[in-house]
Write an enzyme that holds these catalytic residues in place. Structure first.
Site, PDB file in Angstrom:
ATOM      1  N   GLU A 108       0.845  -1.191   0.000  1.00  0.00           N
ATOM      2  CA  GLU A 108       0.000   0.000   0.000  1.00  0.00           C
ATOM      3  C   GLU A 108       0.884   1.246   0.000  1.00  0.00           C
ATOM      4  O   GLU A 108       1.986   1.253   0.563  1.00  0.00           O
ATOM      5  CB  GLU A 108      -0.902  -0.001   1.237  1.00  0.00           C
ATOM      6  CG  GLU A 108      -2.003   1.037   1.238  1.00  0.00           C
ATOM      7  CD  GLU A 108      -3.030   0.779   2.342  1.00  0.00           C
ATOM      8  OE1 GLU A 108      -3.673  -0.295   2.318  1.00  0.00           O
ATOM      9  OE2 GLU A 108      -3.178   1.643   3.224  1.00  0.00           O
ATOM     10  N   ASP A 110       0.250   5.343   0.814  1.00  0.00           N
ATOM     11  CA  ASP A 110      -0.800   6.169   1.414  1.00  0.00           C
ATOM     12  C   ASP A 110      -0.498   7.659   1.395  1.00  0.00           C
ATOM     13  O   ASP A 110       0.631   8.089   1.671  1.00  0.00           O
ATOM     14  CB  ASP A 110      -0.994   5.793   2.892  1.00  0.00           C
ATOM     15  CG  ASP A 110      -1.500   4.383   3.086  1.00  0.00           C
ATOM     16  OD1 ASP A 110      -2.214   3.887   2.206  1.00  0.00           O
ATOM     17  OD2 ASP A 110      -1.169   3.785   4.130  1.00  0.00           O
ATOM     18  N   GLU A 112      -2.795  10.213   3.598  1.00  0.00           N
ATOM     19  CA  GLU A 112      -3.945  10.315   4.492  1.00  0.00           C
ATOM     20  C   GLU A 112      -3.924  11.678   5.180  1.00  0.00           C
ATOM     21  O   GLU A 112      -2.880  12.114   5.678  1.00  0.00           O
ATOM     22  CB  GLU A 112      -3.911   9.205   5.545  1.00  0.00           C
ATOM     23  CG  GLU A 112      -3.996   7.813   4.950  1.00  0.00           C
ATOM     24  CD  GLU A 112      -3.776   6.730   5.989  1.00  0.00           C
ATOM     25  OE1 GLU A 112      -4.593   5.804   6.072  1.00  0.00           O
ATOM     26  OE2 GLU A 112      -2.757   6.814   6.719  1.00  0.00           O
ATOM     27  N   ASN A 125      -0.368  12.357   6.410  1.00  0.00           N
ATOM     28  CA  ASN A 125       0.390  11.158   6.741  1.00  0.00           C
ATOM     29  C   ASN A 125       0.741  10.415   5.450  1.00  0.00           C
ATOM     30  O   ASN A 125      -0.148  10.007   4.704  1.00  0.00           O
ATOM     31  CB  ASN A 125      -0.434  10.238   7.653  1.00  0.00           C
ATOM     32  CG  ASN A 125       0.312   8.967   8.021  1.00  0.00           C
ATOM     33  OD1 ASN A 125       1.439   9.012   8.493  1.00  0.00           O
ATOM     34  ND2 ASN A 125      -0.317   7.826   7.797  1.00  0.00           N
ATOM     35  N   THR A 126       2.039  10.282   5.153  1.00  0.00           N
ATOM     36  CA  THR A 126       2.481   9.479   4.019  1.00  0.00           C
ATOM     37  C   THR A 126       3.057   8.178   4.560  1.00  0.00           C
ATOM     38  O   THR A 126       3.749   8.174   5.583  1.00  0.00           O
ATOM     39  CB  THR A 126       3.547  10.217   3.185  1.00  0.00           C
ATOM     40  OG1 THR A 126       4.741  10.400   3.971  1.00  0.00           O
ATOM     41  CG2 THR A 126       3.033  11.576   2.726  1.00  0.00           C
ATOM     42  N   LYS A 136       6.219   3.018   8.200  1.00  0.00           N
ATOM     43  CA  LYS A 136       7.167   3.869   7.470  1.00  0.00           C
ATOM     44  C   LYS A 136       6.579   5.270   7.258  1.00  0.00           C
ATOM     45  O   LYS A 136       6.686   5.854   6.189  1.00  0.00           O
ATOM     46  CB  LYS A 136       7.533   3.227   6.135  1.00  0.00           C
ATOM     47  CG  LYS A 136       8.142   1.822   6.292  1.00  0.00           C
ATOM     48  CD  LYS A 136       8.541   1.208   4.972  1.00  0.00           C
ATOM     49  CE  LYS A 136       8.993  -0.235   5.141  1.00  0.00           C
ATOM     50  NZ  LYS A 136      10.156  -0.365   6.047  1.00  0.00           N
TER      51      LYS A 136
END
Length: 289
Positions: A108, A110, A112, A125-126, A136
């Site tokens: 995934e 992300d 977010e 949020n990465t 991570k």
């Protein structure tokens, strides 16, 4: 001669108009049932520049849309306008995923957006998940109001690195190392969601959703996937012409300066500095990036 010139100019004007209409039509039609499956309450409108898909969150349910096509590498972007005012406890997302679950077969990537109390910054949020491991995270306090207007968020995923962009700014590059896990084999769908993350989103769950401000609305427009489609096990993916533009893309020295700027000025969490979380030692990439 004057008549010929006039006819030529008229023909050129018509050609330009047709091209513009075709482009507008393509922008307007990015969201349809052939491209995405949907869940929850979604409203589709047109803001004059194209289709806008708005996700609604209330006490009963969140909402989301999910690409029917899976991809193996690509550049993915969308414009978003986030929740205005008090959005504490909400989570808005734009991400790639190989499928449900968090098992060892799950990858995934992300982006977010964790809601805020009025006046506090929204946190982006990465994160990168590889084979079920997703610890991570790099988190950034956004330096602008993401609810005041649309902004463009981009993920570039190729065999060399994963790049996260906000508008035209590079904010993170997750580099591939030959001896460390990296998502290379599992095709991923594009997902966009709005949901109740009260238990973790704002100040680690200290501030839940205030439902008196609902329903909460996030708007998406101008989705684009310039990407490769998987063709089956053992076969190379099918890529559109021009894919080399992003397939070999790594940040330039100037773009790495914006990554350093974002890290220095706006990063609020870096997993590579969280010793409590990794008592046995940091992940291998932490000492190399």
């Amino acid at each position: 001669m004057a008549r010929r010139s006039s006819d030529l100019l008229a023909s050129l004007a018509v050609a330009v108009l047709v091209a513009l209409l075709g482009t507008a039509s393509a922008q307007q039609q990015w969201f349809d049932e052939k491209t995405f499956t949907t869940e929850g309450n979604i409203r589709v409108d047109n803001d004059g520049s194209g289709q806008v898909a708005s996700l609604l969150l209330d006490r009963q349910s969140g909402a989301g849309f999910f690409s029917k096509q899976k991809y193996l590498y690509g550049e993915f972007s969308i414009q978003m306008k986030l929740i205005p005012g008090n959005s504490a406890g909400t989570v808005t997302s734009f991400y790639l995923t190989s499928g449900p679950g968090n098992g060892t077969n799950h990858d995934e990537i992300d982006m977010e957006f964790m809601g805020n109390s009025t006046g506090d910054p929204v946190v982006l949020n990465t994160n990168v998940w590889v084979s079920g491991d997703g610890k991570k995270e790099h988190q950034f306090n956004l330096w602008f109001d993401p609810a005041a207007d649309f902004h463009t968020y981009t993920i570039i995923w190729n065999p060399k690195n994963i790049i996260f962009k906000v508008d035209d700014l590079f904010i993170r590059s997750f580099k591939r190392y030959s001896d460390l896990p990296y998502p290379t084999a599992r095709p991923m769908e594009v997902h966009a969601t709005l949901w109740d993350g009260s238990w973790w989103a704002t100040r680690k769950g200290e501030v839940p959703i205030d439902w008196s401000h609902g329903p909460f609305v996030v708007s998406y427009r101008r989705f684009n996937a310039d990407a490769c489609a998987p063709m089956g096990e053992g076969k190379p993916p099918s890529c559109a012409a021009g894919s080399e533009r992003w397939m070999d893309r790594v940040p330039s020295a100037a773009e790495m300066e914006t990554v350093a700027w974002a890290k220095k000025s706006y990063m609020s969490y870096n997993y590579c500095e969280d010793g409590w979380r990794f008592p046995q030692g940091f992940p291998g990439e932490c000492g190399r990036n």
